[in-house]
Design a protein around this motif. Structure first.
Motif, PDB file in Angstrom:
ATOM      1  N   ALA A  77      19.477  -6.587  11.369  1.00  0.00           N
ATOM      2  CA  ALA A  77      19.242  -5.165  11.008  1.00  0.00           C
ATOM      3  C   ALA A  77      17.894  -4.579  11.987  1.00  0.00           C
ATOM      4  CB  ALA A  77      19.001  -4.768   9.605  1.00  0.00           C
ATOM      5  N   THR A  78      17.991  -3.364  12.336  1.00  0.00           N
ATOM      6  CA  THR A  78      16.934  -2.738  13.024  1.00  0.00           C
ATOM      7  C   THR A  78      16.164  -1.556  12.352  1.00  0.00           C
ATOM      8  OG1 THR A  78      18.229  -0.925  14.120  1.00  0.00           O
ATOM      9  CG2 THR A  78      18.183  -3.211  15.348  1.00  0.00           C
ATOM     10  N   ALA A  79      15.085  -1.239  12.481  1.00  0.00           N
ATOM     11  CA  ALA A  79      14.239  -0.097  11.725  1.00  0.00           C
ATOM     12  C   ALA A  79      13.186   0.505  12.651  1.00  0.00           C
ATOM     13  CB  ALA A  79      13.856  -0.690  10.638  1.00  0.00           C
ATOM     14  N   VAL A  80      12.515   1.549  12.141  1.00  0.00           N
ATOM     15  CA  VAL A  80      11.691   2.067  13.024  1.00  0.00           C
ATOM     16  C   VAL A  80      10.183   1.736  12.321  1.00  0.00           C
ATOM     17  CG1 VAL A  80      10.530   4.206  13.809  1.00  0.00           C
ATOM     18  CG2 VAL A  80      13.074   4.135  13.875  1.00  0.00           C
ATOM     19  N   PHE A  81       9.556   0.980  12.806  1.00  0.00           N
ATOM     20  CA  PHE A  81       8.412   0.251  12.147  1.00  0.00           C
ATOM     21  C   PHE A  81       7.256  -0.139  12.912  1.00  0.00           C
ATOM     22  CE2 PHE A  81      10.915  -3.238  12.988  1.00  0.00           C
ATOM     23  CZ  PHE A  81      10.176  -4.198  13.235  1.00  0.00           C
ATOM     24  N   ASP A  82       5.873  -0.259  12.298  1.00  0.00           N
ATOM     25  CA  ASP A  82       5.034  -0.939  13.199  1.00  0.00           C
ATOM     26  C   ASP A  82       4.974  -2.428  13.018  1.00  0.00           C
ATOM     27  OD1 ASP A  82       2.396  -1.672  13.864  1.00  0.00           O
ATOM     28  OD2 ASP A  82       1.458   0.036  14.096  1.00  0.00           O
ATOM     29  N   PRO A  83       5.422  -3.255  13.873  1.00  0.00           N
ATOM     30  CA  PRO A  83       5.556  -4.448  13.693  1.00  0.00           C
ATOM     31  C   PRO A  83       4.190  -4.939  12.993  1.00  0.00           C
ATOM     32  CG  PRO A  83       6.290  -4.126  15.965  1.00  0.00           C
ATOM     33  CD  PRO A  83       5.561  -2.916  15.182  1.00  0.00           C
ATOM     34  N   LYS A  84       3.110  -5.208  13.682  1.00  0.00           N
ATOM     35  CA  LYS A  84       1.828  -5.492  13.112  1.00  0.00           C
ATOM     36  C   LYS A  84       1.435  -5.114  11.644  1.00  0.00           C
ATOM     37  CE  LYS A  84      -3.344  -5.569  13.969  1.00  0.00           C
ATOM     38  NZ  LYS A  84      -4.188  -4.914  14.589  1.00  0.00           N
ATOM     39  N   TRP A  85       1.686  -3.864  11.344  1.00  0.00           N
ATOM     40  CA  TRP A  85       1.462  -3.441   9.965  1.00  0.00           C
ATOM     41  C   TRP A  85       2.346  -3.819   8.916  1.00  0.00           C
ATOM     42  CZ3 TRP A  85      -3.365  -2.632   8.287  1.00  0.00           C
ATOM     43  CH2 TRP A  85      -4.333  -2.128   9.204  1.00  0.00           C
ATOM     44  N   THR A  86       3.553  -3.746   9.530  1.00  0.00           N
ATOM     45  CA  THR A  86       4.542  -4.085   8.494  1.00  0.00           C
ATOM     46  C   THR A  86       4.473  -5.574   8.062  1.00  0.00           C
ATOM     47  OG1 THR A  86       5.891  -2.241   9.519  1.00  0.00           O
ATOM     48  CG2 THR A  86       7.060  -3.788   7.961  1.00  0.00           C
ATOM     49  N   ALA A  87       4.175  -6.438   8.971  1.00  0.00           N
ATOM     50  CA  ALA A  87       3.936  -7.984   8.845  1.00  0.00           C
ATOM     51  C   ALA A  87       2.801  -7.859   7.786  1.00  0.00           C
ATOM     52  CB  ALA A  87       3.830  -8.452  10.267  1.00  0.00           C
ATOM     53  N   GLU A  88       1.717  -7.127   7.960  1.00  0.00           N
ATOM     54  CA  GLU A  88       0.614  -7.087   6.950  1.00  0.00           C
ATOM     55  C   GLU A  88       1.357  -7.107   5.651  1.00  0.00           C
ATOM     56  OE1 GLU A  88      -3.191  -7.462   5.735  1.00  0.00           O
ATOM     57  OE2 GLU A  88      -2.713  -7.758   7.840  1.00  0.00           O
ATOM     58  N   ALA A  89       2.087  -5.859   5.159  1.00  0.00           N
ATOM     59  CA  ALA A  89       2.630  -5.553   4.089  1.00  0.00           C
ATOM     60  C   ALA A  89       3.654  -6.535   3.515  1.00  0.00           C
ATOM     61  CB  ALA A  89       3.328  -4.361   4.214  1.00  0.00           C
ATOM     62  N   VAL A  90       4.303  -7.112   4.527  1.00  0.00           N
ATOM     63  CA  VAL A  90       5.220  -8.170   4.219  1.00  0.00           C
ATOM     64  C   VAL A  90       4.612  -9.487   3.653  1.00  0.00           C
ATOM     65  CG1 VAL A  90       7.355  -9.921   4.650  1.00  0.00           C
ATOM     66  CG2 VAL A  90       7.249  -7.307   5.315  1.00  0.00           C
ATOM     67  N   CYS A  91       3.582  -9.837   4.386  1.00  0.00           N
ATOM     68  CA  CYS A  91       2.518 -11.056   3.854  1.00  0.00           C
ATOM     69  C   CYS A  91       1.989 -10.770   2.917  1.00  0.00           C
ATOM     70  CB  CYS A  91       1.866 -11.332   5.352  1.00  0.00           C
ATOM     71  SG  CYS A  91       2.439 -11.943   6.715  1.00  0.00           S
ATOM     72  N   ASN A  92       1.676  -9.637   2.385  1.00  0.00           N
ATOM     73  CA  ASN A  92       1.022  -9.334   1.130  1.00  0.00           C
ATOM     74  C   ASN A  92       1.762  -9.529   0.040  1.00  0.00           C
ATOM     75  OD1 ASN A  92      -1.427  -8.736   2.175  1.00  0.00           O
ATOM     76  ND2 ASN A  92      -1.258  -6.744   2.033  1.00  0.00           N
ATOM     77  N   LEU A  93       3.248  -9.266   0.113  1.00  0.00           N
ATOM     78  CA  LEU A  93       4.332  -9.561  -0.662  1.00  0.00           C
ATOM     79  C   LEU A  93       4.477 -11.040  -0.869  1.00  0.00           C
ATOM     80  CD1 LEU A  93       6.752  -6.545  -0.216  1.00  0.00           C
ATOM     81  CD2 LEU A  93       4.722  -6.524  -1.568  1.00  0.00           C
ATOM     82  N   LEU A  94       4.560 -11.634   0.217  1.00  0.00           N
ATOM     83  CA  LEU A  94       4.849 -13.237   0.184  1.00  0.00           C
ATOM     84  C   LEU A  94       3.721 -13.809  -0.395  1.00  0.00           C
ATOM     85  CD1 LEU A  94       6.508 -13.638   3.674  1.00  0.00           C
ATOM     86  CD2 LEU A  94       7.716 -14.097   1.698  1.00  0.00           C
ATOM     87  N   ASP A  95       2.509 -13.510  -0.007  1.00  0.00           N
ATOM     88  CA  ASP A  95       1.152 -14.162  -0.764  1.00  0.00           C
ATOM     89  C   ASP A  95       1.397 -13.837  -2.399  1.00  0.00           C
ATOM     90  OD1 ASP A  95      -1.288 -15.117  -0.716  1.00  0.00           O
ATOM     91  OD2 ASP A  95      -2.043 -13.301  -1.305  1.00  0.00           O
ATOM     92  N   ASN A  96       1.779 -12.673  -2.830  1.00  0.00           N
ATOM     93  CA  ASN A  96       1.862 -12.655  -4.263  1.00  0.00           C
ATOM     94  C   ASN A  96       3.002 -13.595  -4.816  1.00  0.00           C
ATOM     95  OD1 ASN A  96      -0.310 -11.173  -4.510  1.00  0.00           O
ATOM     96  ND2 ASN A  96       0.964  -9.288  -4.611  1.00  0.00           N
ATOM     97  N   ALA A  97       4.207 -13.530  -3.981  1.00  0.00           N
ATOM     98  CA  ALA A  97       5.330 -14.394  -4.450  1.00  0.00           C
ATOM     99  C   ALA A  97       4.862 -15.855  -4.754  1.00  0.00           C
ATOM    100  CB  ALA A  97       6.543 -14.037  -3.730  1.00  0.00           C
ATOM    101  N   VAL A  98       4.409 -16.258  -3.574  1.00  0.00           N
ATOM    102  CA  VAL A  98       4.250 -17.737  -3.630  1.00  0.00           C
ATOM    103  C   VAL A  98       2.907 -18.131  -4.872  1.00  0.00           C
ATOM    104  CG1 VAL A  98       3.352 -19.707  -2.263  1.00  0.00           C
ATOM    105  CG2 VAL A  98       4.878 -18.069  -1.218  1.00  0.00           C
ATOM    106  N   LYS A  99       2.087 -17.289  -4.969  1.00  0.00           N
ATOM    107  CA  LYS A  99       1.011 -17.372  -5.582  1.00  0.00           C
ATOM    108  C   LYS A  99       1.576 -17.615  -7.155  1.00  0.00           C
ATOM    109  CE  LYS A  99      -2.493 -14.878  -4.931  1.00  0.00           C
ATOM    110  NZ  LYS A  99      -3.319 -13.493  -4.698  1.00  0.00           N
ATOM    111  N   TYR A 100       2.291 -16.631  -7.397  1.00  0.00           N
ATOM    112  CA  TYR A 100       2.693 -16.420  -9.049  1.00  0.00           C
ATOM    113  C   TYR A 100       3.988 -17.189  -9.263  1.00  0.00           C
ATOM    114  CZ  TYR A 100      -0.669 -12.673  -9.256  1.00  0.00           C
ATOM    115  OH  TYR A 100      -1.979 -12.250  -9.216  1.00  0.00           O
TER     116      TYR A 100
END
Length: 301
Positions: free
Chosen positions: A188-211
């Protein structure tokens, strides 16, 4: 007598027609002036000196004053943003070195021949310094986004490379905790900022692994739609009560159930800011005891 009445009626009709034409011309002139004011304001070049107030109606004059006040407000707002930008830069610069030094000395201290109690204190100190460093970095990032200092630059591209990098960062931590972390293949493709979108996804993964408890799973997948791409980060953690789902995206919010879990309560807030800044949004679906699914929606065009 009849001729006089007819003549008077004709004169009145002529005057009425002339008045109507004049009023229409005057209204048209006013609208042109208002339109010109709006165009100048939109271009950022409005100035009351550009208009001759003697030629303006009362409405035009008030409108001119209103636009001038808005121009002054915009200028003051920009000045405040510049001050915030300078303040954030100072905070970032002034705190980065001391925190790094404290962390270094703490690690050196832990390598010394300490008593068990001293080793515990050194480990606790290192953990608190890491927490402080993460907090400062998160606050700086959030403040820069809110102040418009750091702009997002969305562009069309594939999601897979960004998601693979994000998942790779958390794979060791997940494996250490006994959690299965999976990433579904996607083209899939989308219109996004790779650096900042990675930041958002990493925040979600951080919480997921943490909890997520040991033996649980964390899954990342992409679901393409016609207008948006949906990135799901699903876990088998404790879930979120319905009353708290709208609060988890607030800055510094921490669930009472997560009081003992490490964190500062800013990751989800930052993820939402990043998603909205790219024309997308984020939402959560969850069932207590069955896990949560955080979904980031990114535009495809």
């Amino acid at each position: 007598m009849t001729e006089i009445i007819c003549g008077t009626a004709v004169v009145i009709a002529v005057f009425a027609l002339a008045a109507a034409v004049w009023n229409r011309h005057r209204a048209k002139r006013i609208m042109k002036n208002l339109n010109r004011m709006l165009n100048a304001a939109m271009a950022g070049s409005f100035s009351e000196q550009d208009f001759d107030e003697s030629l303006l109606s009362a409405v035009e004059s008030r409108f001119a004053h209103y636009l001038a006040a808005n121009a002054i407000s915009a200028q003051k707002l920009q000045e405040e943003k510049d001050k915030i930008k300078t303040l954030i830069a100072d905070i970032s610069h002034q705190t980065k070195t001391p925190v790094a030094n404290i962390l270094l000395y703490t690690q050196l201290l832990a390598e010394q021949n300490l008593s068990p109690e001293g080793q515990n204190c050194a480990a606790a100190l290192e953990g608190q310094v890491e927490k402080l460093r993460a907090l400062v970095e998160a606050l700086v990032k959030t403040s820069r986004l809110e102040a418009g200092i750091l702009a997002l630059h969305p562009k069309a591209g594939p999601l897979a490379p960004m998601l693979e990098d994000a998942a790779a960062q958390f794979a060791p931590r997940a494996a250490e905790k006994g959690i299965t972390l999976t990433l579904a293949p996607t083209d899939a493709t989308a219109v996004f900022d790779p650096k900042w979108t990675a930041e958002a996804v990493c925040n979600l993964l951080d919480n997921a692994v943490k909890y997520t408890p040991t033996g649980g799973t964390v899954a990342v997948e992409v679901i393409p739609y016609q207008m948006f791409c949906r990135i799901n980060v699903t876990d088998t953690g404790p879930g979120i009560p319905e009353a708290e789902r709208a609060k988890v995206f607030q800055r510094f919010y921490r669930s009472p159930a997560a009081y003992e879990t490490e964190g500062v309560g800013i990751g989800l807030y930052l993820a939402r800011q990043i998603a909205e800044g790219q024309g997308g949004y984020i939402k959560v679906s969850s069932l207590p005891g069955q896990g949560s699914c955080f979904s980031v929606y990114l535009p495809r065009k």
